[in-house]
Structures are given as C-alpha cells and as structure tokens.
Enzyme design. Structure first.
Site, PDB file in Angstrom:
ATOM      1  N   HIS A 113       0.836  -1.206   0.000  1.00  0.00           N
ATOM      2  CA  HIS A 113       0.000   0.000   0.000  1.00  0.00           C
ATOM      3  C   HIS A 113       0.867   1.250   0.000  1.00  0.00           C
ATOM      4  CE1 HIS A 113       0.761  -1.226   4.186  1.00  0.00           C
ATOM      5  NE2 HIS A 113       0.895   0.071   4.424  1.00  0.00           N
TER       6      HIS A 113
HETATM    7  P1  AMP Z   1       2.074   0.560   7.387  1.00  0.00           P
HETATM    8  O1  AMP Z   1       2.912   0.860   8.574  1.00  0.00           O
HETATM    9  O2  AMP Z   1       2.627   1.198   6.153  1.00  0.00           O
HETATM   10  O3  AMP Z   1       1.803  -0.912   7.226  1.00  0.00           O
HETATM   11  O4  AMP Z   1       0.696   1.283   7.639  1.00  0.00           O
HETATM   12  C1  AMP Z   1      -0.529   0.627   7.734  1.00  0.00           C
HETATM   13  C2  AMP Z   1      -1.616   1.673   7.832  1.00  0.00           C
HETATM   14  O5  AMP Z   1      -2.867   0.986   7.861  1.00  0.00           O
HETATM   15  C3  AMP Z   1      -1.567   2.530   9.090  1.00  0.00           C
HETATM   16  O6  AMP Z   1      -1.495   3.905   8.717  1.00  0.00           O
HETATM   17  C4  AMP Z   1      -2.857   2.192   9.843  1.00  0.00           C
HETATM   18  O7  AMP Z   1      -3.420   3.319  10.472  1.00  0.00           O
HETATM   19  C5  AMP Z   1      -3.742   1.658   8.750  1.00  0.00           C
HETATM   20  N1  AMP Z   1      -4.726   0.663   9.158  1.00  0.00           N
HETATM   21  C6  AMP Z   1      -4.577  -0.309  10.083  1.00  0.00           C
HETATM   22  N2  AMP Z   1      -5.670  -1.110  10.120  1.00  0.00           N
HETATM   23  C7  AMP Z   1      -6.528  -0.616   9.198  1.00  0.00           C
HETATM   24  C8  AMP Z   1      -7.823  -0.992   8.751  1.00  0.00           C
HETATM   25  N3  AMP Z   1      -8.442  -2.055   9.262  1.00  0.00           N
HETATM   26  N4  AMP Z   1      -8.410  -0.261   7.793  1.00  0.00           N
HETATM   27  C9  AMP Z   1      -7.780   0.816   7.268  1.00  0.00           C
HETATM   28  N5  AMP Z   1      -6.553   1.233   7.622  1.00  0.00           N
HETATM   29  C10 AMP Z   1      -5.929   0.522   8.572  1.00  0.00           C
END
Ligand code: AMP
Ligand code: ZN
Length: 226
Positions: free
Chosen positions: A135
């Site tokens: 992502h």
């Molecule tokens: P990363 O550290 O790049 O893996 O970031 C993951 C992101 O996903 C973080 O900014 C979280 O706030 C976000 N996140 C975690 N769980 C969910 C969820 N269920 N739906 C949407 N975003 C999420």
C-alpha cells in the site's frame, strides 16, 4: 467548458462505481478470519462491501481507502487489488502497476487540494510496513490528528523510514528489488521528536509536538507549495 466541468463532477461522484469485474481472478484464499495485519487484504478482495466512509474509490485494479487511524487531516492508502504482500515483493515487472498507483495517488491529492489548497501532501511507503498488502500512503503534512499518538507514528512519516514514491520507483528500476536494512530503519523510529517543517529539534513530548504542529497550521508563513 461546461462539458468538462460536468465530466469532472461525474467522475468525483462515481469514484466507487466502475468495478464490475469479478475479483476472483485476483483473490487469494478469502479467509473469514484475517489477522489484524491482513485486514487491508479484504478491501482489495471486496471493496464493494465497504461504505463510502471506508472506501474512497475503487476500480478493477486499485482501491483507495481512508486510513482507519489517520495520522493527519487527510490520510489515504492506495493499493493494487492484485495480491502483493509487501514492498519487498515488488519486481521490475510491477513498474507498470506502480505508474498507475502514482497516478491514482496524484488524483486524490489533486481532489484534496481543490477542497483545501492549504494542504500539502507526500505519497510514499514505509520502509518496513506493518500491514500486509502492498500500500502507498497519501498523507497531508499537517499531521494534525488524534490518532497520531506516539514517537513511532511520528518518525515513521517524518524520517527516511518514509520513502517517497519516486525513491522506490528508482530503486526498483535500478536494482529490480527493494531491500532495506531493518536494524537501521528500526532505529529511526526511536529518534527524538524533530519538526519536519522547521529546525526545531528534541521536542519534549507528543503533546508539545501537537501544539507546535497546530502553530504551524495556523501560521501562514509555514505553508509550503506542493
Ligand atoms: P504501514 O505501517 O505502512 O503498514 O501502515 C498501515 C496503515 O494501515 C496505518 O497507517 C494504519 O493506520 C492503517 N490501518 C490499520 N488497520 C486498518 C484498517 N483495518 N483499515 C484501514 N486502515 C488501517
Ligand atoms: Zn516546526
């Protein structure tokens, strides 16, 4: 001119409307009990079941969601629907997908800036993401949000732990893979709180940082152009 304006309006209002193709060709095992670190996968498998408060836009290849714990006024995640676990699974063959991912990200930025020109954005990746499914973060640089709670949150977006899109694209073009030194990057998350906009270093704690960020937001002189 009027036709152009109407077309733009229709695009904006139908950001969720043009996925008709079955997702089965992209889908892995659609497990009913995903771990928390796999929750992003569900958006990619079935974006149509989420509300407009969760999914901002999807089509056959990409999903754009609102980050559930936004670390700024505007924080989106842009993902390919094709299963790619993480940044370290990218291959040169993904460069075409990456280009489209960037276009999606820029499209969100343009829409957000039209709403509020004061917002500035970065789009990029965490060197070591915590969630599965590759992502890209699209995040406004105010960092004004109640979900920004600790040093790790702050440093993950304001130190080299955050990699701008171009950086990752260039590494992928040159080396054909993304590999970072885990020890070095994990140490970055423990660094003191430094402001990303001015020279202020060693900010005492998160509440002090938040006050400082609020001052930047209210101070027009701190605005930077895109
Ligand atoms: P990363 O550290 O790049 O893996 O970031 C993951 C992101 O996903 C973080 O900014 C979280 O706030 C976000 N996140 C975690 N769980 C969910 C969820 N269920 N739906 C949407 N975003 C999420
Ligand atoms: Zn500052």
């Amino acid at each position: 001119m009027q036709i152009i304006i109407i077309t733009i309006k229709i695009m904006k209002n139908s950001t969720r409307s043009f996925s008709t193709k079955s997702f089965s060709s992209y889908s892995s095992s659609s497990s009913p009990s995903l771990r928390w670190s796999e929750e992003l996968i569900r958006y990619c498998e079935h974006p149509e079941v989420f509300s407009t408060k969760e999914v901002y836009h999807f089509d056959n290849e990409f999903v754009i969601i609102f980050d559930k714990y936004p670390k700024a006024k505007k924080h989106f995640l842009v993902m390919p629907r094709k299963r790619i676990d993480s940044i370290e699974n990218l291959k040169k063959g993904d460069l075409g997908m990456m280009q489209k991912l960037k276009e999606k990200g820029q499209w969100v930025i343009d829409s957000m800036k039209e709403e509020n020109p004061k917002l500035n954005f970065r789009m990029g990746f965490h060197a070591f993401p915590s969630m599965k499914q590759f992502h890209m973060h699209v995040i406004s640089q105010d960092f004004i949000s109640s979900a920004l709670k600790n040093k790790k949150h702050w440093n993950s977006f304001t130190t080299p732990f955050f990699k701008d899109y171009e950086k990752i694209e260039n590494i992928l073009k040159e080396k054909g893979e993304i590999k970072f030194d885990k020890i070095y990057y994990e140490a970055l998350l423990k660094k003191p709180l430094n402001c990303h906009l001015c020279n202020k270093k060693d900010i005492k704690n998160i509440p002090t940082l938040k006050k400082h960020l609020g001052d930047h937001w209210n101070d027009d002189s701190s605005e930077k152009s895109e």
